[in-house]
Design an enzyme around this catalytic site. Structure first.
Site, PDB file in Angstrom:
ATOM      1  N   HIS A 120       1.529   8.255   7.116  1.00  0.00           N
ATOM      2  CA  HIS A 120       2.814   7.622   7.418  1.00  0.00           C
ATOM      3  C   HIS A 120       3.928   8.656   7.450  1.00  0.00           C
ATOM      4  CE1 HIS A 120       0.693   3.921   5.804  1.00  0.00           C
ATOM      5  NE2 HIS A 120       0.964   3.639   7.060  1.00  0.00           N
ATOM      6  N   HIS A 126       1.468   6.906   2.623  1.00  0.00           N
ATOM      7  CA  HIS A 126       0.672   8.125   2.459  1.00  0.00           C
ATOM      8  C   HIS A 126       1.028   9.174   3.512  1.00  0.00           C
ATOM      9  CE1 HIS A 126      -1.854   6.938   5.753  1.00  0.00           C
ATOM     10  NE2 HIS A 126      -2.066   5.760   5.177  1.00  0.00           N
ATOM     11  N   LYS A 149       0.871  -1.168   0.000  1.00  0.00           N
ATOM     12  CA  LYS A 149       0.000   0.000   0.000  1.00  0.00           C
ATOM     13  C   LYS A 149       0.909   1.219   0.000  1.00  0.00           C
ATOM     14  CE  LYS A 149      -3.718  -2.030   2.680  1.00  0.00           C
ATOM     15  NZ  LYS A 149      -4.506  -1.862   3.898  1.00  0.00           N
TER      16      LYS A 149
HETATM   17  N1  ARG Z   1       0.936  -0.332   9.949  1.00  0.00           N
HETATM   18  C1  ARG Z   1       0.087   0.476  10.753  1.00  0.00           C
HETATM   19  C2  ARG Z   1      -0.642   1.492   9.884  1.00  0.00           C
HETATM   20  O1  ARG Z   1      -0.222   1.787   8.787  1.00  0.00           O
HETATM   21  C3  ARG Z   1       0.833   1.222  11.836  1.00  0.00           C
HETATM   22  C4  ARG Z   1       1.552   0.344  12.824  1.00  0.00           C
HETATM   23  C5  ARG Z   1       1.898   1.069  14.072  1.00  0.00           C
HETATM   24  N2  ARG Z   1       2.644   0.298  15.003  1.00  0.00           N
HETATM   25  C6  ARG Z   1       2.146  -0.682  15.786  1.00  0.00           C
HETATM   26  N3  ARG Z   1       2.955  -1.354  16.555  1.00  0.00           N
HETATM   27  N4  ARG Z   1       0.858  -0.972  15.781  1.00  0.00           N
HETATM   28  O2  ARG Z   1      -1.654   2.024  10.310  1.00  0.00           O
END
Ligand code: ARG
Length: 569
Positions: free
Chosen positions: A132, A129, A126
């Site tokens: 992030h 964005h 993905k």
């Molecule tokens: N991959 C997740 C997202 O894009 C964020 C992860 C954040 N870290 C965690 N340990 N949950 O929303």
């Protein structure tokens, strides 16, 4: 030099039963310089000392005696106002910024203890964005700030490399995909397939079942599924790395969600043993009604794991591996409940370090009011955003300073800096509406403005250096920096260490961004009103030493929040 503490210690003898740290905490910076440089409100002391605030203030003023850092003391309606000795302030600040061995503002609060910071953490296949981007920028700033305060940080990119979306992607790839297209277009093509899956699934419900089946195969280690997954991951990381390179960000660990696949069984067992798991229509969950939260799903009906399961497992792994003092998670505020839920579960499991888990949420970024969602493909790809910022900056440079050397390099530093600074310019919890005009405004409260001010300082030093070499701060006559503009700059410099420490405690890098704008503004007023490269050698040396100090603090501050500092713009 900590004036708050110095004054507090001096006052302490007058106030039995109140300690210096308490007094230092009460001292404030008055909003108006006519009320002094530091002020002690006596209202709260009134109870402790059993006297009206006015009387306390009067007596403190009467008995103050003298202190080398304080020029004058006044008592006014329940406040004691302190005016700092101007020469002393100038001397102390030049000394602290230019002479001290450790970088000004740094401390050793952490003494090398570990802080784990989970940030950026994009999802494979993905696009990276704007959400992030915020996580990356805020997380990296927090990382730098903790390091500056003497901690050892471990930056973890908790890649979203596991989950049902991979089932969908495999189905989409097999139905409509083309290898060479994926290789050529990377995430763009993977996203196209992902979006197509959702469009098609709207009228072909069987697709969802197929996707679920593929994900189960993946979880069971099916070779075909694994090979595709590895490949999607590689394609995605290539794309992410280009962005990290532009931002100058790296990580100490890329252990993503899949890293915990073989570690989750033990944790699920532990939850069972501790009698926290409950079965619900074939699925397993932890009830959190008692804490006013919905239950947290740990295993689906088909036995597959969930986001919660992986986060709980990861936290236990990180505690065992890094023995952290704090584990920090930087994500959008939409995930606040998720973190509250599993932090609570860690506590219910009996781990006292649950209190050391910290979620650092931030607000949404919107572009002209449109919400950004990956599922429908309505995203601004970050790379495009950064490249546009660089391009627009290049155009500004071409029109304002066409002869600049390294135009491309400077355009990159300023363009990227503009975006980074914009993300850090207000309290992180606030939503941001992205506007090109604001982001790139060289006269606004922006990254380019701070960088431009820094370059101005560099240019002054270059001009001075060409004529008479560097200034020796030890030989500067500090009494030449007592005028209003110079004093305002010095007071700003004085605030820097306090701001950085606050930024750490509040996990709020915007305190540093806003500080940098304040420092730049006070410096620019000084620059416009006080000629620096003057004939009078002593005055010139004193003013240059101040320029040099501002330059050093701007650079340190910019680096803390992840901005580069070009010497020419
Ligand atoms: N991959 C997740 C997202 O894009 C964020 C992860 C954040 N870290 C965690 N340990 N949950 O929303």
């Amino acid at each position: 030099m900590n004036y708050k503490l110095a004054i507090a210690e001096h006052l302490q003898s007058q106030m039995e039963g109140v300690d210096a740290a308490q007094i230092a905490d009460l001292l404030e910076y008055p909003p108006n310089p006519a009320m002094g440089d530091l002020s002690l409100p006596c209202f709260r002391l009134s109870k402790l000392l059993r006297k009206p605030p006015n009387a306390i203030a009067d007596r403190l003023k009467e008995n103050f005696g003298s202190h080398p850092a304080v020029e004058k003391v006044e008592s006014a309606s329940g406040y004691v106002n302190f005016y700092l000795d101007r020469t002393r302030l100038a001397h102390d600040m030049l000394d602290a910024v230019l002479q001290a061995e450790a970088p000004f503002g740094s401390q050793n609060i952490g003494q090398g203890r570990n802080i784990v910071i989970d940030f950026s953490s994009p999802n494979i296949a993905k696009p990276f964005h704007v959400g992030h981007l915020r996580s990356t920028v805020i997380g990296k700033a927090i990382y730098n700030i903790y390091e500056f305060m003497g901690y050892h940080c471990i930056g973890v990119n908790h890649l979203g490399d596991w989950g049902t979306q991979f089932g969908k992607l495999i189905v989409a790839y097999q139905q409509w995909g083309d290898k060479s297209k994926v290789e050529a277009d990377g995430i763009d093509e993977l996203l196209r397939l992902y979006v197509k899956f959702h469009d098609e699934a709207d009228h072909r419900p069987g697709l969802e079942d197929e996707a679920r089946a593929w994900f189960v195969r993946l979880e069971r280690g099916d070779e075909e599924a694994l090979a595709l997954w590895e490949w999607f991951k590689e394609i995605s990381l290539n794309d992410f790395n280009r962005i990290y390179e532009l931002l100058g960000v790296s990580f100490d660990s890329y252990a993503g969600e899949s890293f915990y696949n073989d570690k989750m069984d033990a944790v699920v067992q532990e939850l069972k043993d501790k009698e926290l798991l409950e079965e619900d229509e074939g699925a397993m969950l932890v009830r959190l009604d008692e804490y006013g939260m919905p239950p947290a799903l740990i295993l689906k009906k088909d036995g597959s794991s969930l986001y919660h399961t992986r986060d709980i497992t990861a936290a236990i792994y990180r505690k065992n591996t890094y023995d952290f003092e704090k584990a920090i998670y930087v994500t959008g505020s939409a995930q606040s409940l998720h973190f509250q839920q599993w932090f609570k579960i860690i506590e219910m499991m009996g781990y006292d370090w649950a209190k050391d888990l910290v979620h650092v949420p931030f607000g949404q970024v919107s572009l002209e009011g449109a919400k950004l969602s990956t599922r429908k493909g309505n995203v601004i790809m970050l790379e495009e955003l950064l490249r546009q910022a660089i391009g627009k900056t290049k155009a500004i440079i071409e029109s304002k300073n066409p002869d600049l050397e390294n135009k491309d390099e400077v355009a990159r530093m300023v363009g990227v800096g503009a975006i980074v600074f914009n993300d850090l310019s207000t309290n992180r919890i606030k939503d941001i509406v992205f506007s090109w005009d604001e982001v790139l405004n060289f006269d606004g409260e922006t990254g380019p403005y701070v960088q431009y001010t820094y370059a101005r300082g560099c240019s002054l030093m270059r001009k001075a250096g060409e004529a008479d070499g560097a200034v020796d701060p030890a030989l500067v006559d500090a009494s030449l920096l007592v005028n209003e503009e110079a004093q305002n700059v010095l007071k700003q410099l004085y605030l820097f260490p306090e701001k950085v420490e606050q930024a750490m405690h509040k996990l709020e890098p915007s305190l540093i961004s806003r500080y940098l704008v304040d420092l730049a503004q006070s410096f620019n007023r000084f620059y416009h009103n006080c000629p620096i490269l003057v004939e009078d050698q002593a005055l010139r040396a004193a003013r240059l030493a101040l320029v040099e100090s501002v330059r050093a603090v701007l650079r340190t501050g910019m680096n803390l929040i992840g901005l580069e500092a070009p010497e020419k713009i």
